[in-house]
Design an enzyme around this catalytic site. Structure first.
Site, PDB file in Angstrom:
ATOM      1  CG  HIS A  37      -1.826  -1.170   1.301  1.00 26.43           C
ATOM      2  ND1 HIS A  37      -3.201  -1.050   1.181  1.00 26.43           N
ATOM      3  CD2 HIS A  37      -1.586  -2.491   1.494  1.00 26.43           C
ATOM      4  CE1 HIS A  37      -3.753  -2.246   1.309  1.00 26.43           C
ATOM      5  NE2 HIS A  37      -2.794  -3.133   1.495  1.00 26.43           N
ATOM      6  CG  ASP A  87      -5.048   1.944   1.430  1.00 22.71           C
ATOM      7  OD1 ASP A  87      -5.999   1.229   1.805  1.00 22.71           O
ATOM      8  OD2 ASP A  87      -4.082   1.510   0.793  1.00 22.71           O
ATOM      9  CB  SER A  97      -4.236  -1.369  -2.312  1.00 15.28           C
ATOM     10  OG  SER A  97      -4.936  -2.262  -1.462  1.00 15.28           O
TER      11      SER A  97
END
Length: 414
Positions: free
Chosen positions: A33, A138, A161
Site C-alpha cells: 500500500h 487508501d 490497492s
C-alpha cells in the site's frame, strides 16, 4: 495533544497563497500500500502538482528506502510529513498460524488512528493556502481523513490497492447476488473464507461501513486494457452517486533505468543466462513460510532443473526497523547443489483450495516445468509478454492509461 500542537506550528513548505491545487496522499501502513501511493505521487508530480505524503515516521522511511527506479528524496515538490506516533506492539510473523493472514501487522494497522488529528490539522492548514486540496487515501484509511468532508475546498478520493475485479466482486456480493457464470465472474471463484483474521475483518468493515460515504471518486492501480470490463461495471454501480472511477495504472515505472556501473552479483548472474530462461520466485512482504514448506519449495525448484532466482525472506513486522528477522532453514548443502542453476537471494504456484496445506516438492517441480519447459508454458509466457507490451504502451502519449491520468488531472484541477 502536545504532539498535535507541534504538528500545527510546522511551516507548510512549498505552499503559497497563490497555490492552485495540492495533493495529500494518506497510505495504509503495509508495504504494498505504501509503495503504490508513493509511485502515484511520482506520476502526479510530473504534472507540476505538489504532493504531500503523510504517514508515521517509520512507515514513510520504509516507503522511501524500498522504492525502485527513482529517488523520492530528490523529487521536487514532494514533501514527506513524518508523524511521530506512540510505540506499538511489534510481534514476529507466525509461519505456523492456522490463518495465514499477516496478523503481526495488525498493531501497526490499529496505530493509524493516531494519524487522525495530525492529518486533520494539516488539511485545515493547507485549505487556507491552496485553492483546492485533493486527498487520495487508501480505502483502509478512510477514518483518518474525515476532516476532509468538513472543509469546502477539500475533495477526497479513495485508492483501492486491489484489482478492479476484486472490488467488483465485493460490490456484487455485498448486494446479496449469487455468483453465477457470466461474462464478468466465473462460477468457480474460490472462497475467501479463512483468509482474514476476525480482527482484520472487523477493521475493514469499520472503514468501509462507517467512513466511506463521503468521497468524490475512486482511483485504481490498473489499466483498462486489462480490467476495462470491471471498471465499466463499477461505473454503473455508482452511477446514482455520481462517483467517477479512474484506472491510472500501472503506477510503477515501466522502463528500466540504465544500470549503474556498480557491480551487482544478481544481475551479473542473470546476464550469463539465456533470455527468458529464468523463473523468479517471491512471495512478497507478508507471507511467512514454515520450515517444512521452505524445504518442499527448495527441493521442487532444484528438481525442476530450471534456472531460478528465489527471494527467501521473512515476512514484515509492523515496524520493519525493529528487532531481528527469522533466518529460514534450507536443506543442508542446498546452495551448493543448485550452483549454476539457482540463486537464493534472501521466497507459488499453489492451488487456492490447498492454501492451508503444504505444497509438496513434486507439485512445485511440476508447476515450474509446466511454466518454463512446455508448449503450454511457452504460450502463457508469450501472452504475458504481449500483455506487458500493451500495458507499457498504455502509458505512452495517446495510450489509454495516459488519457485516464490526464482526465483525472484535469478533473482535480477544475
Amino acid at each position: 495533544m502536545a504532539m498535535a500542537n507541534r504538528q500545527q506550528h510546522q511551516p507548510i513548505q512549498g505552499i503559497t497563497k497563490q497555490a492552485q491545487v495540492v495533493v495529500v496522499m494518506v497510505p495504509f501502513p503495509a508495504q504494498g500500500h505504501l509503495n503504490q501511493l508513493l509511485q502515484l505521487s511520482r506520476l502526479i508530480l510530473s504534472y507540476n502538482i505538489p504532493v504531500r505524503y503523510v504517514g508515521a515516521t517509520n512507515h514513510n522511511r520504509q516507503a522511501k528506502q524500498r522504492v525502485h527506479g527513482w529517488d523520492p528524496d530528490a523529487a521536487a515538490n514532494i514533501h514527506f510529513h513524518d508523524i511521530e506516533i506512540p510505540p506499538f506492539r511489534c510481534p514476529p510473523p507466525n509461519p505456523n498460524a492456522k490463518i495465514k493472514f499477516p496478523s503481526q501487522l495488525q498493531p501497526a494497522f490499529n496505530s493509524s488512528s493516531h494519524l487522525t488529528e495530525p492529518v486533520s490539522m494539516l488539511l485545515r492548514a493547507l485549505s487556507c493556502k491552496a485553492r483546492k486540496v485533493i486527498v487520495i487515501h487508501d480505502s483502509l484509511m478512510a477514518s483518518v481523513i474525515q476532516e476532509a468532508r468538513l472543509l469546502p475546498n477539500v475533495e477526497s478520493y479513495i485508492f483501492h490497492s486491489v484489482s478492479a475485479f476484486a472490488v467488483s466482486l465485493y460490490a456484487w456480493e455485498q448486494q446479496g447476488k449469487i455468483i453465477e457464470e457470466n461474462e464478468l465472474f466465473p462460477r468457480d471463484i474460490p472462497s475467501l473464507e479463512g483468509c482474514f483474521t476476525a480482527e482484520f475483518a472487523d477493521f475493514v468493515a469499520c472503514q468501509y461501513n462507517n467512513y466511506q460515504k463521503f468521497n468524490s471518486g475512486c482511483v485504481y492501480n490498473t489499466c483498462k486494457l486489462v480490467e476495462g470490463a470491471y471498471m465499466d461495471f463499477l461505473e454503473k454501480e455508482t452511477l446514482k452517486e455520481g462517483n467517477k472511477h479512474w484506472a491510472l495504472g500501472p503506477f510503477n515505472p515501466v522502463t528500466i533505468p540504465e544500470r549503474s556501473k556498480k557491480k551487482r552479483f544478481c544481475l551479473d548472474w542473470l546476464d550469463k543466462k539465456a533470455r527468458n530462461s529464468v523463473i523468479y520466485v517471491s512471495f512478497g512482504t507478508t507471507t511467512a513460510l514454515d520450515d517444512e514448506q521452505i524445504k518442499e519449495l527448495a527441493i521442487g525448484l532444484r528438481e525442476s532443473k530450471q534456472n531460478f532466482v528465489w527471494v527467501l525472506r521473512d515476512a514484515d513486522k509492523g515496524d520493519v526497523f525493529s528487532g531481528e528477522e527469522r533466518s529460514a532453514e534450507l536443506p543442508e548443502g542446498y546452495e551448493d547443489s543448485v550452483d549454476g542453476i539457482g540463486l537464493v537471494i534472501g521466497v507459488v504456484v499453489k492451488e487456492w483450495e490447498l492454501r492451508d496445506a503444504v505444497v509438496t516438492s513434486k507439485i512445485v517441480e511440476s508447476a515450474v516445468k509446466r511454466l518454463m519447459a512446455s508448449t503450454e508454458g511457452d504460450e502463457m509466457r508469450k501472452r504475458a509478454a504481449e500483455m506487458g507490451e500493451s500495458v507499457r504502451g498504455s502509458v505512452a502519449e495517446g495510450g489509454v492509461s495516459r488519457m485516464e491520468m490526464e482526465s483525472f488531472i484535469a478533473h482535480i484541477n477544475s
